[in-house]
Structure formats: C-alpha cells, structure tokens
Design a protein around this motif. Structure first.
Motif, PDB file in Angstrom:
ATOM      1  N   SER A 218       0.671  -0.560  21.889  1.00  0.00           N
ATOM      2  CA  SER A 218      -0.519  -0.506  21.052  1.00  0.00           C
ATOM      3  C   SER A 218      -0.472   0.747  20.198  1.00  0.00           C
ATOM      4  O   SER A 218      -0.114   1.822  20.673  1.00  0.00           O
ATOM      5  CB  SER A 218      -1.768  -0.483  21.934  1.00  0.00           C
ATOM      6  OG  SER A 218      -2.880  -0.172  21.166  1.00  0.00           O
ATOM      7  N   THR A 219      -0.837   0.627  18.942  1.00  0.00           N
ATOM      8  CA  THR A 219      -0.865   1.790  18.076  1.00  0.00           C
ATOM      9  C   THR A 219      -2.268   2.342  17.939  1.00  0.00           C
ATOM     10  O   THR A 219      -2.467   3.382  17.335  1.00  0.00           O
ATOM     11  CB  THR A 219      -0.334   1.441  16.664  1.00  0.00           C
ATOM     12  OG1 THR A 219      -1.134   0.387  16.151  1.00  0.00           O
ATOM     13  CG2 THR A 219       1.114   1.052  16.717  1.00  0.00           C
ATOM     14  N   ALA A 220      -3.260   1.681  18.517  1.00  0.00           N
ATOM     15  CA  ALA A 220      -4.635   2.119  18.364  1.00  0.00           C
ATOM     16  C   ALA A 220      -4.968   3.241  19.344  1.00  0.00           C
ATOM     17  O   ALA A 220      -5.439   4.296  18.956  1.00  0.00           O
ATOM     18  CB  ALA A 220      -5.583   0.945  18.570  1.00  0.00           C
ATOM     19  N   GLY A 221      -4.733   3.038  20.621  1.00  0.00           N
ATOM     20  CA  GLY A 221      -5.113   4.009  21.620  1.00  0.00           C
ATOM     21  C   GLY A 221      -3.906   4.719  22.180  1.00  0.00           C
ATOM     22  O   GLY A 221      -2.775   4.482  21.780  1.00  0.00           O
ATOM     23  N   PRO A 222      -4.152   5.614  23.147  1.00  0.00           N
ATOM     24  CA  PRO A 222      -3.026   6.313  23.751  1.00  0.00           C
ATOM     25  C   PRO A 222      -2.162   5.348  24.538  1.00  0.00           C
ATOM     26  O   PRO A 222      -2.652   4.419  25.167  1.00  0.00           O
ATOM     27  CB  PRO A 222      -3.692   7.340  24.661  1.00  0.00           C
ATOM     28  CG  PRO A 222      -5.098   6.913  24.820  1.00  0.00           C
ATOM     29  CD  PRO A 222      -5.424   6.016  23.668  1.00  0.00           C
ATOM     30  N   THR A 223      -0.882   5.565  24.494  1.00  0.00           N
ATOM     31  CA  THR A 223       0.058   4.731  25.231  1.00  0.00           C
ATOM     32  C   THR A 223       0.645   5.576  26.338  1.00  0.00           C
ATOM     33  O   THR A 223       0.668   6.805  26.256  1.00  0.00           O
ATOM     34  CB  THR A 223       1.170   4.220  24.307  1.00  0.00           C
ATOM     35  OG1 THR A 223       1.835   5.343  23.735  1.00  0.00           O
ATOM     36  CG2 THR A 223       0.614   3.357  23.206  1.00  0.00           C
ATOM     37  N   SER A 224       1.117   4.936  27.387  1.00  0.00           N
ATOM     38  CA  SER A 224       1.694   5.700  28.485  1.00  0.00           C
ATOM     39  C   SER A 224       2.820   4.915  29.128  1.00  0.00           C
ATOM     40  O   SER A 224       2.904   3.700  29.006  1.00  0.00           O
ATOM     41  CB  SER A 224       0.621   6.034  29.512  1.00  0.00           C
ATOM     42  OG  SER A 224       0.080   4.852  30.052  1.00  0.00           O
ATOM     43  N   THR A 225       3.661   5.662  29.810  1.00  0.00           N
ATOM     44  CA  THR A 225       4.755   5.054  30.545  1.00  0.00           C
ATOM     45  C   THR A 225       4.268   4.746  31.955  1.00  0.00           C
ATOM     46  O   THR A 225       3.121   4.994  32.298  1.00  0.00           O
ATOM     47  CB  THR A 225       5.959   6.010  30.590  1.00  0.00           C
ATOM     48  OG1 THR A 225       5.551   7.220  31.223  1.00  0.00           O
ATOM     49  CG2 THR A 225       6.478   6.310  29.195  1.00  0.00           C
ATOM     50  N   ALA A 226       5.138   4.230  32.795  1.00  0.00           N
ATOM     51  CA  ALA A 226       4.760   3.842  34.148  1.00  0.00           C
ATOM     52  C   ALA A 226       4.279   5.037  34.976  1.00  0.00           C
ATOM     53  O   ALA A 226       3.396   4.902  35.808  1.00  0.00           O
ATOM     54  CB  ALA A 226       5.929   3.165  34.849  1.00  0.00           C
ATOM     55  N   ASP A 227       4.845   6.234  34.747  1.00  0.00           N
ATOM     56  CA  ASP A 227       4.423   7.403  35.523  1.00  0.00           C
ATOM     57  C   ASP A 227       3.210   8.099  34.926  1.00  0.00           C
ATOM     58  O   ASP A 227       2.778   9.124  35.424  1.00  0.00           O
ATOM     59  CB  ASP A 227       5.582   8.393  35.680  1.00  0.00           C
ATOM     60  CG  ASP A 227       6.037   8.986  34.355  1.00  0.00           C
ATOM     61  OD1 ASP A 227       5.629   8.483  33.292  1.00  0.00           O
ATOM     62  OD2 ASP A 227       6.810   9.953  34.395  1.00  0.00           O
ATOM     63  N   GLY A 228       2.657   7.560  33.862  1.00  0.00           N
ATOM     64  CA  GLY A 228       1.458   8.118  33.254  1.00  0.00           C
ATOM     65  C   GLY A 228       1.720   9.063  32.098  1.00  0.00           C
ATOM     66  O   GLY A 228       0.791   9.535  31.458  1.00  0.00           O
ATOM     67  N   ALA A 229       2.984   9.365  31.832  1.00  0.00           N
ATOM     68  CA  ALA A 229       3.309  10.256  30.718  1.00  0.00           C
ATOM     69  C   ALA A 229       3.012   9.551  29.404  1.00  0.00           C
ATOM     70  O   ALA A 229       3.167   8.332  29.298  1.00  0.00           O
ATOM     71  CB  ALA A 229       4.785  10.639  30.764  1.00  0.00           C
ATOM     72  N   PRO A 230       2.581  10.308  28.407  1.00  0.00           N
ATOM     73  CA  PRO A 230       2.310   9.659  27.125  1.00  0.00           C
ATOM     74  C   PRO A 230       3.594   9.145  26.478  1.00  0.00           C
ATOM     75  O   PRO A 230       4.605   9.841  26.463  1.00  0.00           O
ATOM     76  CB  PRO A 230       1.674  10.771  26.284  1.00  0.00           C
ATOM     77  CG  PRO A 230       2.058  12.035  26.946  1.00  0.00           C
ATOM     78  CD  PRO A 230       2.306  11.733  28.384  1.00  0.00           C
ATOM     79  N   ALA A 231       3.527   7.925  25.992  1.00  0.00           N
ATOM     80  CA  ALA A 231       4.684   7.327  25.330  1.00  0.00           C
ATOM     81  C   ALA A 231       4.528   7.496  23.818  1.00  0.00           C
ATOM     82  O   ALA A 231       3.408   7.501  23.307  1.00  0.00           O
ATOM     83  CB  ALA A 231       4.784   5.850  25.679  1.00  0.00           C
ATOM     84  N   PRO A 232       5.625   7.653  23.116  1.00  0.00           N
ATOM     85  CA  PRO A 232       5.523   7.800  21.659  1.00  0.00           C
ATOM     86  C   PRO A 232       5.056   6.498  21.014  1.00  0.00           C
ATOM     87  O   PRO A 232       5.365   5.411  21.490  1.00  0.00           O
ATOM     88  CB  PRO A 232       6.944   8.152  21.232  1.00  0.00           C
ATOM     89  CG  PRO A 232       7.800   7.603  22.320  1.00  0.00           C
ATOM     90  CD  PRO A 232       6.999   7.692  23.577  1.00  0.00           C
ATOM     91  N   ARG A 233       4.314   6.629  19.947  1.00  0.00           N
ATOM     92  CA  ARG A 233       3.869   5.449  19.199  1.00  0.00           C
ATOM     93  C   ARG A 233       4.982   5.053  18.237  1.00  0.00           C
ATOM     94  O   ARG A 233       5.612   5.908  17.620  1.00  0.00           O
ATOM     95  CB  ARG A 233       2.594   5.763  18.437  1.00  0.00           C
ATOM     96  CG  ARG A 233       1.417   5.943  19.374  1.00  0.00           C
ATOM     97  CD  ARG A 233       0.137   6.216  18.607  1.00  0.00           C
ATOM     98  NE  ARG A 233      -0.976   6.358  19.502  1.00  0.00           N
ATOM     99  CZ  ARG A 233      -1.352   7.508  20.050  1.00  0.00           C
ATOM    100  NH1 ARG A 233      -0.684   8.604  19.794  1.00  0.00           N
ATOM    101  NH2 ARG A 233      -2.388   7.559  20.853  1.00  0.00           N
ATOM    102  N   PRO A 234       5.247   3.767  18.104  1.00  0.00           N
ATOM    103  CA  PRO A 234       6.348   3.331  17.232  1.00  0.00           C
ATOM    104  C   PRO A 234       6.030   3.528  15.750  1.00  0.00           C
ATOM    105  O   PRO A 234       4.867   3.518  15.346  1.00  0.00           O
ATOM    106  CB  PRO A 234       6.497   1.851  17.569  1.00  0.00           C
ATOM    107  CG  PRO A 234       5.189   1.451  18.149  1.00  0.00           C
ATOM    108  CD  PRO A 234       4.600   2.656  18.795  1.00  0.00           C
TER     109      PRO A 234
END
Length: 173
Positions: free
Chosen positions: A5-21
């Motif tokens: 999703s590009t609208a809200g914060p994204t995260s990986t499985a461990d909860g770290a923020p994932a980069p937005r594409p």
C-alpha cells in the motif's frame, strides 16, 4: 511479507518499516542493485524518447498552423507552448523533489490548469528525464521518509528491549 500500500505505513513481518515502491522501480531503489541501474537507464531513455516524440508532435502542430498562413498565430502558439512547458516542468520538478503535498498556489491547481499541464507535457517529460539522470524520480523524498521511519522504529525497538530487560531484572531480584 511486505504490504504494498502506498497510502499508509508499510511494514515487514518483523514490524520494521518497509520502503514504499516507486513507479517503474518498485523497491529496488533501497539497495540499488543491478536491476535498479538497468531500470534507471531504461527510464531515462524512455523519458528522452517520449520528450522527443512529444516535441515532434508539438512541432508538427505548429507547422500546420504556420502552413495555414496564420503567422501571428503560430508565433503566439509557440510562445504559449513554451510557457506551458516551463510551468509544467517547474511543477513536475517540485513534485519529484519535494512531493505532491508541497504544492501550493497555482501549482496545486489540478482542474483549472489542466490545459496548461496538458500542453506543457513536453516540459514535464524533459524534467522527468533530467531527474532520472540524478536518481529515480522521487527517490530522494522516499528515501528521506523511509530513513526517518526506520530510525523511529529502531529507537522504539531499543526502548522496548530496554524496558523488557528492566522487567526481567526486577523479576530475578
């Protein structure tokens, strides 16, 4: 697993923020691998070709007006195309470097100035090409946001680990 999703914060499985594409680049801009550089070259060349094709189309349009023996109109038309291209280019540069949310005043107008943005598409494409020579268009903005989210996440994670360590020490005592 990463949410895209590009609208809200994204995260990986461990909860770290994932980069937005980023369009055409996905998330390859984070590590800048081989795929990133190939895409940068392809996007730059594509933007250059699109700019040249757009300029040719505008040139043919102006030539058609000139052939109709309306010389004053062709000069006025060339001036209008130049101004619209400059305005669209400035607006596109601001979007790519500071984000769409930073647009204010006349640059923020979508519908009333839609004709200006449409006529100035060649300027916007030229700016996209120029920006793609420096970085993936919009990468600097996304990188700053991602770095800030990552730093916040690391601070919270460290504070959480510290709290858990204190709780464990109190339980042992």
């Amino acid at each position: 697993m990463t949410t895209t999703s590009t609208a809200g914060p994204t995260s990986t499985a461990d909860g770290a923020p994932a980069p937005r594409p980023i369009r055409y680049f996905g998330t390859t801009w984070v590590h800048r691998g081989t795929g990133y550089w190939l895409r940068r070259v392809a996007v730059s060349l594509g933007a250059l070709v699109a700019t040249a094709a757009g300029a040719l189309a505008l040139r043919l349009g102006v030539s058609g007006v000139r052939l109709s023996e309306a010389a004053p109109l062709s000069l006025l038309l060339m001036l209008a195309i130049g101004v619209c291209s400059a305005l669209a280019g400035l607006r596109n540069w601001k979007i790519l470097t500071e984000g769409r949310d930073s647009l204010t005043g006349w640059m923020a107008e979508e519908k009333p100035l839609a004709g200006v943005w449409l006529i100035g598409f060649a300027g916007a494409l030229a700016v996209y090409f120029a920006r793609s020579l420096v970085e993936a268009p919009g990468e600097g903005l996304r990188r700053a946001v991602h770095d800030q989210e990552t730093a916040t996440w690391h601070r919270r994670r460290a504070a959480r680990a510290e709290r858990e360590a204190r709780k464990a020490a109190r339980r042992r005592a």
